[in-house]
Motif scaffolding. Sequence first.
Motif, PDB file in Angstrom:
ATOM      1  N   THR A 147     -12.966  12.720  48.107  1.00  0.00           N
ATOM      2  CA  THR A 147     -13.526  13.339  49.314  1.00  0.00           C
ATOM      3  C   THR A 147     -12.751  12.943  50.569  1.00  0.00           C
ATOM      4  OG1 THR A 147     -15.121  11.528  49.573  1.00  0.00           O
ATOM      5  CG2 THR A 147     -15.847  13.480  48.342  1.00  0.00           C
ATOM      6  N   GLY A 148     -11.723  12.096  50.405  1.00  0.00           N
ATOM      7  CA  GLY A 148     -10.878  11.696  51.517  1.00  0.00           C
ATOM      8  C   GLY A 148     -11.456  10.621  52.399  1.00  0.00           C
ATOM      9  N   ILE A 149     -12.597  10.048  52.007  1.00  0.00           N
ATOM     10  CA  ILE A 149     -13.268   9.041  52.841  1.00  0.00           C
ATOM     11  C   ILE A 149     -12.464   7.749  52.919  1.00  0.00           C
ATOM     12  CG2 ILE A 149     -15.307   7.571  53.028  1.00  0.00           C
ATOM     13  CD1 ILE A 149     -15.840  10.413  53.852  1.00  0.00           C
ATOM     14  N   ASP A 150     -11.916   7.313  51.773  1.00  0.00           N
ATOM     15  CA  ASP A 150     -11.203   6.029  51.731  1.00  0.00           C
ATOM     16  C   ASP A 150      -9.994   6.165  50.817  1.00  0.00           C
ATOM     17  OD1 ASP A 150     -10.328   3.446  51.727  1.00  0.00           O
ATOM     18  OD2 ASP A 150     -12.203   2.548  51.053  1.00  0.00           O
ATOM     19  N   THR A 151      -8.831   6.351  51.413  1.00  0.00           N
ATOM     20  CA  THR A 151      -7.586   6.479  50.645  1.00  0.00           C
ATOM     21  C   THR A 151      -6.516   5.498  51.114  1.00  0.00           C
ATOM     22  OG1 THR A 151      -6.718   8.180  52.157  1.00  0.00           O
ATOM     23  CG2 THR A 151      -8.022   8.945  50.281  1.00  0.00           C
TER      24      THR A 151
END
Length: 480
Positions: free
Chosen positions: A297-301
């Motif tokens: 979901t791109g929250i933590d990359t």
Amino acid sequence: MDIRLEEISKIYHAKTALDKVSLSFGAGKIHGLLGENGAGKSTLAKIISGADTPSSGKIFIDGAEISFSKPADALKKGIAIVNQRPLLASTLTAEENIILSSSKKKSFFIPPKTPEELLALKKKWSPSLSLKTPVKDLGGNNRFYASLLSALLRHPDFLILDEPSAFLDMNERKSLYESLRQLAKNGTGILVITHSSSEAKSWCDTITVLKKGKLDAVYENPKDYTPEIISSVAYQNAGTENAREDSSTCLSLENVSCRPKDKPALLEASIKVDFSQITAVAGMKEAALGTLEDFVTGIDTAYSKGTVRFCDKKTPSKKNTIPAKKLTPAFLRKHNAAIVPSDKTFRASNPNLTVKEMLGTYSATKNETGDALKMISEAQVNISPEEKCSALSGGMLQRLILARELSQNPSLIILCNPMHGLDIEAQSKLVKKIQSLESEGKAVLIVGAADFPLTLCSRVYSIEGGKTKLTFEKKSGGNQ
């Protein structure tokens, strides 16, 4: 040290966490403890380590009945525990935490020179750990090592490890279990709480399975243990996935690893999501499912590597390829993806927002009330746009969030743990909605597939020990 539990029960108010569990853990062996979330594994560990007391039942050490009122009582008997998320002082260094927590004296003293025993343990168990680094700057793997070294400095006769490999990569896991094997050979009893059946079968001498607070099975020969199939789909039909991209592929993750500081590690995950198909990833949060959600979901990359490929059905000839660490919610939104996170209350909404404010995220018109009323009608929710989101039930909130996300006619819909908290009727309606999205040509990715009928999926992945595995794939033409 031999530990025997006799008819151990633990009741919290109206919930029974353990129900008359009788078990034995022998010295000089690695014992694996497995079970789904809520099975009672952590409760059992707390009771053995003195962090909790049983409601009924008895504990015996080397044949003598004992009782613990606090962890210090268990430590005096030689029982130490390393929790998955150890309680460490973030502003102190790893060395300071290790020495303070392993000290048997009431007055704490930090020696000016690192003790030789600690250096020897670090060299064997955690060569990558920097003892002089503050805990706040350590990754999840080294926080685990700091807690482990503290326990080992106490020379325990029985060591409990709660999900010890969750934050470790494959090389670290192998090294850890090799060291545990040597420790067991020297007589230490070891209890490993894990969600990884493959690790348990490879490294443990016995496997115990808990289910809903009860003893389900004990395997004296780990090779006899066969984990439950996560759904009724025909796993024998799972094959080696063809990683080749084609025009039907919407999203693919290629060898994606993600190692955040406070979550289990995701290791070389590869997942492909096609248009006109439902793809699901099944597993447990402790097995890195939560890390996968945060990543996809791109929250933590921030702590990731690998490659992400994305194709918007509106522009199928354009393939967007980016490094894993550059995946963001903005990228996904820009390329026509809808996101429904598992935390609907705070990630997808907020209790203090009005329904109109929550639904107006993508409103391109000045008629926010009209747009909100349209989505409320589509979601079949009985509420006013001016009411607070706190007035919504979990099912109502989810339907509204999904209506909001679908209002943009997305190519990809990411649904995280979508069935959680829904009653049977609401689950049935959601399944039908997901099927309709599939028939419309959408690509649907379900992250966290508990209670979802996996037989409806074209592709199912399982996640265990941070690694993904293709466990089911429908053949072309829909043949299974």
